[in-house]
Scaffold this motif. Structure first.
Motif, PDB file in Angstrom:
ATOM      1  N   TYR A   6       0.843  -1.184   0.000  1.00  0.00           N
ATOM      2  CA  TYR A   6       0.000   0.000   0.000  1.00  0.00           C
ATOM      3  C   TYR A   6       0.883   1.239   0.000  1.00  0.00           C
ATOM      4  CZ  TYR A   6      -4.035  -2.858   1.354  1.00  0.00           C
ATOM      5  OH  TYR A   6      -5.046  -3.789   1.396  1.00  0.00           O
ATOM      6  N   ARG A   7       0.394   2.256  -0.663  1.00  0.00           N
ATOM      7  CA  ARG A   7       1.032   3.572  -0.629  1.00  0.00           C
ATOM      8  C   ARG A   7       0.127   4.505   0.174  1.00  0.00           C
ATOM      9  NH1 ARG A   7       1.717   5.774  -6.417  1.00  0.00           N
ATOM     10  NH2 ARG A   7      -0.551   5.964  -6.256  1.00  0.00           N
ATOM     11  N   GLN A   8       0.729   5.279   1.071  1.00  0.00           N
ATOM     12  CA  GLN A   8      -0.057   6.205   1.881  1.00  0.00           C
ATOM     13  C   GLN A   8       0.611   7.569   1.882  1.00  0.00           C
ATOM     14  OE1 GLN A   8      -0.809   5.149   6.042  1.00  0.00           O
ATOM     15  NE2 GLN A   8      -2.716   6.314   5.994  1.00  0.00           N
ATOM     16  N   TYR A   9      -0.094   8.536   1.309  1.00  0.00           N
ATOM     17  CA  TYR A   9       0.357   9.919   1.374  1.00  0.00           C
ATOM     18  C   TYR A   9      -0.037  10.488   2.728  1.00  0.00           C
ATOM     19  CZ  TYR A   9       1.054   9.623  -3.697  1.00  0.00           C
ATOM     20  OH  TYR A   9       1.486   9.269  -4.960  1.00  0.00           O
ATOM     21  N   MET A  61      -0.116  -3.013  -5.133  1.00  0.00           N
ATOM     22  CA  MET A  61       0.307  -4.315  -5.660  1.00  0.00           C
ATOM     23  C   MET A  61      -0.150  -5.426  -4.723  1.00  0.00           C
ATOM     24  SD  MET A  61       2.107  -4.172  -8.518  1.00  0.00           S
ATOM     25  CE  MET A  61       3.192  -5.593  -8.588  1.00  0.00           C
ATOM     26  N   SER A  62      -0.490  -6.556  -5.307  1.00  0.00           N
ATOM     27  CA  SER A  62      -0.712  -7.769  -4.532  1.00  0.00           C
ATOM     28  C   SER A  62       0.081  -8.883  -5.198  1.00  0.00           C
ATOM     29  CB  SER A  62      -2.201  -8.123  -4.501  1.00  0.00           C
ATOM     30  OG  SER A  62      -2.704  -8.279  -5.808  1.00  0.00           O
ATOM     31  N   ILE A  63       0.568  -9.829  -4.390  1.00  0.00           N
ATOM     32  CA  ILE A  63       1.326 -10.946  -4.937  1.00  0.00           C
ATOM     33  C   ILE A  63       1.048 -12.165  -4.078  1.00  0.00           C
ATOM     34  CG2 ILE A  63       3.442 -10.283  -3.698  1.00  0.00           C
ATOM     35  CD1 ILE A  63       4.996 -11.314  -6.231  1.00  0.00           C
ATOM     36  N   SER A  88       6.345  12.379  -7.069  1.00  0.00           N
ATOM     37  CA  SER A  88       4.984  12.012  -6.654  1.00  0.00           C
ATOM     38  C   SER A  88       4.931  10.627  -5.993  1.00  0.00           C
ATOM     39  CB  SER A  88       4.029  12.042  -7.845  1.00  0.00           C
ATOM     40  OG  SER A  88       4.489  11.164  -8.858  1.00  0.00           O
ATOM     41  N   ASP A  89       6.026   9.865  -6.088  1.00  0.00           N
ATOM     42  CA  ASP A  89       6.083   8.573  -5.396  1.00  0.00           C
ATOM     43  C   ASP A  89       6.448   8.742  -3.920  1.00  0.00           C
ATOM     44  OD1 ASP A  89       7.673   7.138  -8.309  1.00  0.00           O
ATOM     45  OD2 ASP A  89       5.545   7.077  -7.746  1.00  0.00           O
ATOM     46  N   SER A  90       6.828   9.954  -3.527  1.00  0.00           N
ATOM     47  CA  SER A  90       7.187  10.202  -2.130  1.00  0.00           C
ATOM     48  C   SER A  90       5.968   9.966  -1.248  1.00  0.00           C
ATOM     49  CB  SER A  90       7.703  11.639  -1.959  1.00  0.00           C
ATOM     50  OG  SER A  90       8.871  11.846  -2.717  1.00  0.00           O
ATOM     51  N   ALA A  91       6.081   8.997  -0.361  1.00  0.00           N
ATOM     52  CA  ALA A  91       4.956   8.563   0.471  1.00  0.00           C
ATOM     53  C   ALA A  91       5.493   7.516   1.439  1.00  0.00           C
ATOM     54  CB  ALA A  91       3.847   7.953  -0.390  1.00  0.00           C
ATOM     55  N   THR A  92       4.618   7.029   2.297  1.00  0.00           N
ATOM     56  CA  THR A  92       4.946   5.883   3.140  1.00  0.00           C
ATOM     57  C   THR A  92       4.369   4.628   2.491  1.00  0.00           C
ATOM     58  OG1 THR A  92       5.021   7.172   5.183  1.00  0.00           O
ATOM     59  CG2 THR A  92       4.619   4.810   5.403  1.00  0.00           C
ATOM     60  N   TYR A  93       5.189   3.586   2.393  1.00  0.00           N
ATOM     61  CA  TYR A  93       4.766   2.333   1.765  1.00  0.00           C
ATOM     62  C   TYR A  93       4.605   1.272   2.851  1.00  0.00           C
ATOM     63  CZ  TYR A  93       5.496   4.555  -2.651  1.00  0.00           C
ATOM     64  OH  TYR A  93       5.379   5.416  -3.726  1.00  0.00           O
ATOM     65  N   PHE A 105      -5.319  -8.852   8.371  1.00  0.00           N
ATOM     66  CA  PHE A 105      -4.179  -8.369   7.616  1.00  0.00           C
ATOM     67  C   PHE A 105      -3.166  -7.787   8.590  1.00  0.00           C
ATOM     68  CE2 PHE A 105      -5.711  -8.363   3.147  1.00  0.00           C
ATOM     69  CZ  PHE A 105      -7.007  -8.779   3.367  1.00  0.00           C
ATOM     70  N   TYR A 106      -1.940  -8.295   8.543  1.00  0.00           N
ATOM     71  CA  TYR A 106      -0.871  -7.805   9.408  1.00  0.00           C
ATOM     72  C   TYR A 106      -0.060  -6.771   8.637  1.00  0.00           C
ATOM     73  CZ  TYR A 106      -1.978 -11.854  12.283  1.00  0.00           C
ATOM     74  OH  TYR A 106      -2.635 -12.775  13.061  1.00  0.00           O
ATOM     75  N   PHE A 107       0.075  -5.593   9.226  1.00  0.00           N
ATOM     76  CA  PHE A 107       0.792  -4.497   8.574  1.00  0.00           C
ATOM     77  C   PHE A 107       2.171  -4.311   9.177  1.00  0.00           C
ATOM     78  CE2 PHE A 107      -2.115  -2.321   5.717  1.00  0.00           C
ATOM     79  CZ  PHE A 107      -3.326  -2.878   6.067  1.00  0.00           C
ATOM     80  N   GLY A 108       3.136  -4.011   8.304  1.00  0.00           N
ATOM     81  CA  GLY A 108       4.405  -3.519   8.786  1.00  0.00           C
ATOM     82  C   GLY A 108       4.255  -2.063   9.198  1.00  0.00           C
ATOM     83  N   SER A 109       5.319  -1.527   9.785  1.00  0.00           N
ATOM     84  CA  SER A 109       5.253  -0.146  10.289  1.00  0.00           C
ATOM     85  C   SER A 109       5.416   0.882   9.182  1.00  0.00           C
ATOM     86  CB  SER A 109       6.319   0.065  11.364  1.00  0.00           C
ATOM     87  OG  SER A 109       7.588  -0.257  10.846  1.00  0.00           O
ATOM     88  N   GLY A 110       5.760   0.424   7.967  1.00  0.00           N
ATOM     89  CA  GLY A 110       5.857   1.339   6.827  1.00  0.00           C
ATOM     90  C   GLY A 110       7.253   1.885   6.624  1.00  0.00           C
TER      91      GLY A 110
END
Lengths: 112, 114
Positions: free
Chosen positions: A36-39, A48-50, A82-87, A100-105
């Protein structure tokens, strides 16, 4: 031990370079992997999913999965400011596919 | 269409107020989620509804009360909140397809508790 780990960054890359974002997970029962991308101030956006080992490409984005090493990565080619964000990396498992388990980004800065 | 909508966008409430957050999706997804997100932190799961039944409650305080009136709607009722509950509240939905379903987020409600 956290289920999903990411380097918090920031990761700084120049415009036009390849940005490489990494994520490791601890549960070998993990079966689905998401980026996930989060501005800032906005909600996460699925990019993306894989689900199987190997590479999956979508435009400038490539997701790579290695289940043996419990490792998933995201490559961004021709990085733009414009790709500058938290992933955020997210994983779910066969045992509890509703969770869904999330990493800290990882914060990515693309410098013009 | 992968749209999840949330209302309101912003909400300011006092500690004695009662308010509700609303979420809607028309993708036919049968799993719906509430997350709470603080600044510079990942989303923190609160509740999951699967086929309109509550399937996961991550030990959330009772001042948060979820409700799933039908397969497209999800509400979060708020009562007697604390200032530390101020956060971005995110709704999400996903297919129930044995775990391979992608999860989509709404734009969120920015909640401030005064």
């Amino acid at each position: 031990q956290k289920e999903v780990e990411q380097n918090s960054g920031p990761l700084s890359v120049p415009e036009g370079a390849i940005a490489s974002l990494n994520c490791t997970y601890s549960d070998r029962g993990s079966q689905s992997f998401f980026w996930y991308r989060q501005y800032s101030g906005k909600s996460p956006e699925l990019i993306m999913s894989i689900y199987s080992n190997g590479d999956k490409e979508d435009g400038r984005f490539t997701a790579q999965l290695n289940k043996a090493s419990q490792y998933v990565s995201l490559l961004i080619r021709d990085s733009q400011p414009s790709d500058s964000a938290t992933y955020l990396c997210a994983v779910n498992t066969r045992a509890n596919f509703n969770k869904f388990y999330f990493g800290s980004g990882t914060k990515l800065n693309v410098k013009p | 269409d992968t749209e999840v909508t949330q209302t309101p966008k912003h909400l300011v409430m006092g500690m004695t107020n009662k308010k509700s957050l609303k979420c809607e999706q028309h993708m036919g997804h049968r799993a719906m989620y509430w997350y709470k997100q603080k600044a510079k932190k990942p989303p923190e799961l609160m509740f999951v509804y699967s086929y309109e039944k509550l399937s996961i409650n991550e030990s959330v305080p009772s001042r948060f009360s979820p409700e799933c009136p039908n397969s497209s709607l999800l509400n979060l009722h708020l009562h007697a909140l604390q200032p530390e509950d101020s956060a971005l509240y995110l709704c999400a939905s996903s297919h129930q397809t044995g775990g391979s379903g992608e999860q989509y987020f709404g734009p969120g409600t920015r909640l401030t508790v005064t």
